[in-house]
Design an enzyme around this catalytic site. Structure first.
Site, PDB file in Angstrom:
ATOM      1  CG  HIS A 475      -1.881  -1.133   1.262  1.00  0.00           C
ATOM      2  ND1 HIS A 475      -2.444  -1.611   2.436  1.00  0.00           N
ATOM      3  CD2 HIS A 475      -2.382  -1.923   0.272  1.00  0.00           C
ATOM      4  CE1 HIS A 475      -3.237  -2.629   2.157  1.00  0.00           C
ATOM      5  NE2 HIS A 475      -3.215  -2.842   0.861  1.00  0.00           N
TER       6      HIS A 475
HETATM    7  C1  FAD Z   1       0.087  -7.340  -4.960  1.00  0.00           C
HETATM    8  C2  FAD Z   1      -0.854  -6.273  -4.501  1.00  0.00           C
HETATM    9  C3  FAD Z   1      -1.910  -6.598  -3.651  1.00  0.00           C
HETATM   10  C4  FAD Z   1      -2.794  -5.606  -3.228  1.00  0.00           C
HETATM   11  N1  FAD Z   1      -3.904  -5.966  -2.519  1.00  0.00           N
HETATM   12  C5  FAD Z   1      -4.870  -5.034  -2.290  1.00  0.00           C
HETATM   13  C6  FAD Z   1      -6.129  -5.417  -1.757  1.00  0.00           C
HETATM   14  O1  FAD Z   1      -6.397  -6.598  -1.493  1.00  0.00           O
HETATM   15  N2  FAD Z   1      -7.056  -4.447  -1.570  1.00  0.00           N
HETATM   16  C7  FAD Z   1      -6.812  -3.128  -1.855  1.00  0.00           C
HETATM   17  O2  FAD Z   1      -7.679  -2.284  -1.624  1.00  0.00           O
HETATM   18  N3  FAD Z   1      -5.616  -2.749  -2.350  1.00  0.00           N
HETATM   19  C8  FAD Z   1      -4.670  -3.672  -2.609  1.00  0.00           C
HETATM   20  N4  FAD Z   1      -3.495  -3.298  -3.200  1.00  0.00           N
HETATM   21  C9  FAD Z   1      -3.242  -1.864  -3.421  1.00  0.00           C
HETATM   22  C10 FAD Z   1      -4.091  -1.233  -4.529  1.00  0.00           C
HETATM   23  O3  FAD Z   1      -4.317  -2.142  -5.574  1.00  0.00           O
HETATM   24  C11 FAD Z   1      -3.389   0.023  -5.014  1.00  0.00           C
HETATM   25  O4  FAD Z   1      -3.198   0.918  -3.934  1.00  0.00           O
HETATM   26  C12 FAD Z   1      -4.161   0.763  -6.104  1.00  0.00           C
HETATM   27  O5  FAD Z   1      -4.514  -0.115  -7.141  1.00  0.00           O
HETATM   28  C13 FAD Z   1      -3.301   1.899  -6.621  1.00  0.00           C
HETATM   29  O6  FAD Z   1      -4.012   2.616  -7.591  1.00  0.00           O
HETATM   30  P1  FAD Z   1      -3.288   3.771  -8.408  1.00  0.00           P
HETATM   31  O7  FAD Z   1      -4.290   4.289  -9.371  1.00  0.00           O
HETATM   32  O8  FAD Z   1      -2.665   4.709  -7.462  1.00  0.00           O
HETATM   33  O9  FAD Z   1      -2.080   3.063  -9.173  1.00  0.00           O
HETATM   34  P2  FAD Z   1      -2.064   1.787 -10.106  1.00  0.00           P
HETATM   35  O10 FAD Z   1      -3.350   1.039 -10.044  1.00  0.00           O
HETATM   36  O11 FAD Z   1      -0.830   1.035  -9.797  1.00  0.00           O
HETATM   37  O12 FAD Z   1      -2.015   2.402 -11.578  1.00  0.00           O
HETATM   38  C14 FAD Z   1      -0.922   3.064 -12.125  1.00  0.00           C
HETATM   39  C15 FAD Z   1      -0.926   2.767 -13.610  1.00  0.00           C
HETATM   40  O13 FAD Z   1      -0.054   3.680 -14.260  1.00  0.00           O
HETATM   41  C16 FAD Z   1       0.728   2.975 -15.206  1.00  0.00           C
HETATM   42  N5  FAD Z   1       1.962   3.727 -15.414  1.00  0.00           N
HETATM   43  C17 FAD Z   1       2.957   3.939 -14.519  1.00  0.00           C
HETATM   44  N6  FAD Z   1       3.932   4.679 -15.077  1.00  0.00           N
HETATM   45  C18 FAD Z   1       3.526   4.971 -16.336  1.00  0.00           C
HETATM   46  C19 FAD Z   1       4.100   5.723 -17.397  1.00  0.00           C
HETATM   47  N7  FAD Z   1       5.294   6.315 -17.280  1.00  0.00           N
HETATM   48  N8  FAD Z   1       3.410   5.809 -18.564  1.00  0.00           N
HETATM   49  C20 FAD Z   1       2.195   5.219 -18.697  1.00  0.00           C
HETATM   50  N9  FAD Z   1       1.613   4.488 -17.722  1.00  0.00           N
HETATM   51  C21 FAD Z   1       2.270   4.376 -16.549  1.00  0.00           C
HETATM   52  C22 FAD Z   1       0.967   1.626 -14.537  1.00  0.00           C
HETATM   53  O14 FAD Z   1       1.382   0.660 -15.459  1.00  0.00           O
HETATM   54  C23 FAD Z   1      -0.407   1.362 -13.927  1.00  0.00           C
HETATM   55  O15 FAD Z   1      -1.265   0.733 -14.838  1.00  0.00           O
HETATM   56  C24 FAD Z   1      -2.585  -4.259  -3.627  1.00  0.00           C
HETATM   57  C25 FAD Z   1      -1.526  -3.928  -4.481  1.00  0.00           C
HETATM   58  C26 FAD Z   1      -0.676  -4.921  -4.925  1.00  0.00           C
HETATM   59  C27 FAD Z   1       0.435  -4.552  -5.874  1.00  0.00           C
END
Ligand code: FAD
Length: 544
Positions: A475
């Site tokens: 997280h």
């Molecule tokens: C293994 C794991 C288990 C988890 N389990 C849970 C759970 O059970 N429940 C829960 O609530 N949360 C869980 N989480 C946490 C939760 O999934 C994340 O906090 C949340 O998805 C983050 O969302 P975000 O939009 O911030 O980033 P992300 O969903 O990570 O999205 C970022 C996106 O940007 C893209 N990106 C990055 N850099 C670039 C670039 N330069 N150019 C273009 N695209 C780019 C990435 O490829 C990705 O697709 C877990 C996370 C992981 C990794």
């Protein structure tokens, strides 16, 4: 300019998918989403238990490693992050938790009006369709289906609830309802036996509109500016550098690791750091990449006297049966998360509100080192585990670029367990696990404590074991913190980046503090609210 859109969203993750949907909904904007990863149409992404398979899969995962961390005895922590459509919501463990009401009141009280619990509750409700139905707290017609498959969960969960009650804790029917405290079943983001990622919930419906587009395998290398106005982005697609103009705004939703990286590469960050890598500063914001927070989890493993999921998932015929059950009926253990029940508890009665999240799982496994093979192999004997993590750590880490090369990974220093307070809470939590194991309900089914085992007893021994074995539950957040002061914060309460125009960050990185629980649901809420802020701003802009 070869491409022109109104809004350019960087990253098709939990937040980016929400924005793509909401910003394109009224048909007035042309929206482009650029995603570094590829398609999520893969069996092990769609199948809930496939989480164990994507954990180390470089085809869909950024696979970050932290620096050696003094707080965890100089171990490096492995940080998976989704590099695929849906982002981390496509590879996460699917547990749906909002956090505590006070977490958001804390956000507001840190100087972020509009982000208190009463302000964000409507967005949590708007985002979801809860399997248990809508009420004052739960939504019933949002895009994200939140499932409550407790009838299918392992019977050992009930043994855990009994133990908790014997220890004086209450059972909570809904962690996401009026109050989070107590033990209970975890709700998960699945529907009809398939993962409900943010892409499935929000992005694919949006892509049916002719004003929303997605380019995959498109890695953004920098944001383009005219003076201090963000005008578009540069990205690499199929080996070619391309540019897109954003007529209204660029929105960075690349997650807690990559959003600060993109800002720094684009000249937004600590000017000294940028100069080290020859990057011309656009605006000085030393908070970029600082304030990093994450949840650390400590686990105790038990050999069980009664059958657990190990009995079903270790033998080959058990795997075959579970596979057939899943393929034929879309149910059984492969349709679920291994995190089926747990709790939000006070590690000591003196704690003013729950400060510990617990995961109880009717399975034990050996975890493979990064990259060797799929994450989990159930143990050949019946076993279960119970674990704790501090909900609101006080340790603060940081991350930063280590080169001007956009394809080089950032350097991550989480600074785990660097405060006495965090260590004290983890120790209390570890003792709570031991106390629960001594209750009649659990004592009667425990054959032996496998890890850490009877050799670890004193506070010092427990602390050493925590430092040796505690690890992330994935997280990371707060690295482009929202706050009132640009000396420490990166975005204002509208998610606008300080010091520049037409640029926002919307994802887990803008959390002012880490919330008490899992971060996917709260990230989706942030993006729902930010979408309204962006669309409101658009209305105002068109009157000017
Ligand atoms: C293994 C794991 C288990 C988890 N389990 C849970 C759970 O059970 N429940 C829960 O609530 N949360 C869980 N989480 C946490 C939760 O999934 C994340 O906090 C949340 O998805 C983050 O969302 P975000 O939009 O911030 O980033 P992300 O969903 O990570 O999205 C970022 C996106 O940007 C893209 N990106 C990055 N850099 C670039 C670039 N330069 N150019 C273009 N695209 C780019 C990435 O490829 C990705 O697709 C877990 C996370 C992981 C990794």
């Amino acid at each position: 300019m070869e491409l022109e859109f109104d809004y350019v969203i960087i990253g098709a993750g939990s937040a980016g998918c929400v924005l793509a949907n909401r910003l394109s909904a009224d048909g007035k904007n042309r929206v482009l989403v650029l995603e570094a990863g590829g398609s999520d149409r893969r069996f092990w992404i769609q199948t809930p238990i496939g989480y164990g398979k994507t954990f180390y899969d470089a085809a869909v995962n950024w696979k970050y490693l932290t620096e050696p961390e003094p707080g965890i005895n100089n171990r490096r922590s492995y940080w998976p992050r989704g590099k695929v459509v849906g982002g981390s919501s496509s590879i996460n463990a699917m547990v749906y938790i909002r956090g505590q009401q006070q977490d958001y009141d804390d956000w507001r009280d840190l100087g972020n009006p509009g982000w208190g619990w009463q302000d964000v509750l409507p967005y949590f409700k708007k985002s979801e369709t809860y399997a248990g139905g809508g009420d004052d707290f739960r939504g019933c017609d949002g895009p994200l289906y939140v499932n409550n498959p407790s009838a299918e969960y392992h019977p050992l969960c009930r043994q855990f609830f009994e133990a908790a009650q014997q220890q004086g804790f209450g059972v909570n029917p809904d962690f996401n309802g009026a109050d989070q405290e107590g033990v209970g079943y975890y709700q998960i983001t699945t529907r009809d036996g398939r993962r409900m990622s943010a892409a499935r919930a929000y992005l694919y419906p949006a892509l049916k509109r002719n004003n929303c587009e997605l380019i995959t395998h498109a890695q953004v290398t920098r944001i383009r500016f005219s003076g201090r106005v963000a005008t578009g982005v540069e990205f690499v697609h199929k080996g070619r550098t391309r540019q897109v103009e954003a007529r209204r705004e660029v929105i960075v939703s690349a997650g807690a690791i990559n959003s600060p990286q993109i800002l720094q590469l684009s000249g937004i960050g600590d000017p000294e750091l940028l100069k080290d890598f020859g990057i011309e500063p656009v605006t000085g914001l030393p908070g970029v990449g600082r304030n990093l927070q994450d949840h650390l989890d400590y686990c105790i493993y038990y050999k069980s006297l009664v059958p657990t999921l190990n009995n079903r998932l270790y033998p080959w015929w058990g795997k075959l049966f579970a596979g057939a059950q899943y393929l034929l009926f879309r149910n059984g253990p492969l349709s679920l998360s291994v995190n089926q029940c747990g709790g939000f508890l006070r590690s000591h009665p003196s704690r003013p509100r729950p400060n510990i999240q617990m995961y109880f799982a009717a399975i034990t496994y050996t975890t493979a080192p990064p990259g060797q093979r799929p994450l989990m192999r159930p143990d050949p004997y019946p076993g279960f585990l119970n674990s704790i993590g501090q909900t609101r750590p006080t340790s603060r880490g940081h991350l930063q670029i280590d080169s001007a090369d956009p394809f080089a990974p950032v350097t991550i220093n989480p600074n785990y367990l660097s405060t006495d307070e965090d260590l004290a809470q983890m120790l209390e939590g570890a003792k709570l696990l031991r106390a629960l194991a001594k209750t009649p309900a659990l004592a009667q089914i425990i054959d032996e404590e496998m890890r850490p085992g009877p050799g670890v007893q004193t506070d010092d021994e427990l602390i050493e074991d925590i430092r040796n074995r505690a690890d992330t539950v994935f997280h990371p957040s707060c690295t482009c913190m929202m706050g009132p002061d640009p000396k420490t914060a990166v975005v204002d309460t509208n998610c606008r980046v300080y010091g520049v125009e037409r640029l926002r960050v919307v994802d887990t990185s803008v959390f002012p503090t880490l919330i008490s629980g899992n971060t996917n649901g709260p990230t989706i809420m942030v993006a729902e609210k930010a979408s309204d802020l962006i669309l409101d701003g658009r209305e105002r802009q068109s009157f000017q």
